[in-house]
Write an enzyme that holds these catalytic residues in place. Structure first.
Site, mmCIF file in Angstrom:
data_model
loop_
_atom_site.group_PDB
_atom_site.id
_atom_site.type_symbol
_atom_site.label_atom_id
_atom_site.label_comp_id
_atom_site.label_asym_id
_atom_site.label_seq_id
_atom_site.Cartn_x
_atom_site.Cartn_y
_atom_site.Cartn_z
ATOM 1 N N LYS A 38 -3.338 -10.611 16.360
ATOM 2 C CA LYS A 38 -3.974 -9.387 15.879
ATOM 3 C C LYS A 38 -4.834 -8.725 16.951
ATOM 4 C CE LYS A 38 -3.823 -10.640 11.010
ATOM 5 N NZ LYS A 38 -4.581 -10.896 9.764
ATOM 6 N N LYS A 87 7.207 -12.085 6.975
ATOM 7 C CA LYS A 87 6.584 -12.359 5.691
ATOM 8 C C LYS A 87 6.239 -11.056 4.975
ATOM 9 C CE LYS A 87 2.811 -15.066 3.655
ATOM 10 N NZ LYS A 87 1.659 -15.948 3.923
ATOM 11 N N LYS A 123 0.809 -7.005 2.907
ATOM 12 C CA LYS A 123 0.117 -5.784 2.502
ATOM 13 C C LYS A 123 0.006 -4.805 3.666
ATOM 14 C CE LYS A 123 -3.034 -8.262 -0.622
ATOM 15 N NZ LYS A 123 -4.468 -8.561 -0.860
#
Length: 412
Positions: free
Chosen positions: A181, A276, A279
């Site tokens: 990230k 995966k 959201k």
């Protein structure tokens, strides 16, 4: 990145935390090593979702021969960011419903974790309430489990700071999710919280002396850090050192074990069977949200990625989308893998997509109905969260007091 926990919370305010032995030797000491039919009650009455949640693993059993036997404790939670989707539900929340019958369970909304990356300040409060309502709508039963908001129990942040003093920076730098990230966002756009949130996760777990933590493949590394941190603090401050300060001595923290659900722990994207369901994915077509309308579900399944192979089959590495869609169908219909394989082996994609769409709509419709009912009564939801936080705080206070004492702080 959360027990399965409670039929009723034990009153721990006047008792020491429970400790058990573990099967894996610690690196610091040689100590042997962890739908109820839900309904919406009347007004004011308490009755009976990153996720801390795949290989099949045997589920630890709990003796039910005695109603007074102590159940093992499970904790888990889901972030209130974005919409709760099928991956959150099948990978975590649906499993909680079965776990709450066997374990002492604590399920919370991890709102403190939700601010580690840029978020919508105006929506955080509403998203937190909506997530709690979905827990209830999916079948979490307040007579068996406690539901609360992470930030409503301040001990989470206090224990995080204490654990941070014992957590080597090298342990945090090796976290894969942080590396990924921070690389995408750039150092100037990443807050310290993204680096240190595994310590907060450890606090979430260790605060409640958790025996087991439902965990997916992508969260195993964080649970391992939690276990290592528990052992490190036990070594640095526990045992005789703690006893010399007037404490009980022995282990400060229970070292939790992973609980990996046999199925559904990793639901993949509808647009990429190797990624995966998330959201944060740019396209909403990549996921089925629990509150999606019938038309939205029809459209998403109709447009989901498939392949050109004949027939349908599980476990073919060249057909990740096929395996994912069959797995979703298997779980929401409560069928065995063998039953689904036999039913679908000769189907074409057009036929199967219709079957899957109808199954999803039938499964989600009751959840959506209960959600609407729950959210229409703000007082009920407030009471559920307040009672859950009160019970959780009582357990957390015992652990936090012991940690302060073992680390040499002046008693309040």
């Amino acid at each position: 990145m959360g027990r399965s926990l409670l039929s009723q919370f034990l009153n721990l305010s006047n008792a020491c935390p429970r400790f058990t032995s573990y099967a894996t030797p610690s690196k610091f000491q040689r100590t042997p090593p962890m739908i109820h039919q839900n309904h919406l009650p009347g007004v004011g009455v308490i009755s009976n979702y990153r996720c801390y949640c795949s290989v099949s693993a045997p589920e630890p059993t709990v003796s039910e021969s005695s109603s007074t036997s102590i159940k093992k404790r499970i904790v888990s939670g889901v972030q209130p960011t974005g919409s709760i989707h099928l991956g959150n539900y099948l990978g975590a929340i649906k499993n909680w419903v079965s776990l709450q019958d066997k374990y002492e369970t604590l399920f919370f909304i991890v709102d403190l974790h939700a601010i580690t990356l840029p978020y919508d300040v105006q929506q955080l409060s509403k998203a937190t309430r909506d997530t709690a309502a979905l827990y209830l709508a999916c079948g979490v039963d307040t007579s068996k489990a406690s539901i609360f908001v992470q930030s409503h129990v301040r001990a989470h942040v206090e224990l995080m700071w204490l654990l941070s003093s014992a957590a080597p920076i090298g342990w945090l730098n090796r976290m894969i999710q942080f590396k990924e990230k921070s690389r995408k966002a750039g150092d100037e756009n990443v807050g310290v919280a993204l680096l240190t949130y595994p310590v907060l996760m450890a606090s979430d777990i260790l605060l409640y002396q958790s025996d087991l933590v439902p965990v997916g493949e992508d969260q195993k590394q964080h649970l391992e850090l939690t276990r290592e941190l528990a052992e490190r603090v036990n070594h640095l401050y526990g045992g005789r050192k703690w006893k010399k300060l007037g404490g009980r001595g022995g282990l400060i923290f229970k070292v939790p074990e992973p609980l990996i659900p046999p199925a559904g722990a990793r639901v993949m994207s509808l647009t990429d069977g190797l990624s995966k369901m998330s959201k944060s994915a740019t396209s909403d077509l990549s996921r089925i949200n629990l509150l999606d309308s019938k038309d939205a579900i029809v459209n998403k399944i109709k447009r989901c990625k498939t392949d050109s192979f004949p027939g349908l089959e599980f476990d073919n590495a060249d057909r990740p989308e096929c395996n994912n869609l069959l797995s979703i169908y298997q779980i929401i219909t409560n069928r065995t893998k063998e039953e689904v394989a036999q039913e679908c082996q000769d189907m074409n994609w057009g036929t199967f997509k219709t079957v899957l769409t109808n199954a999803l709509i039938d499964h989600l419709n009751p959840i959506q109905g209960r959600y609407a009912e729950i959210t229409s009564d703000a007082g009920y939801l407030d009471q559920v969260l307040a009672e859950g936080a009160s019970k959780a705080a009582g357990i957390a206070a015992v652990t936090l007091s012991n940690v302060y004492q073992a680390m040499g702080f002046l008693k309040r």
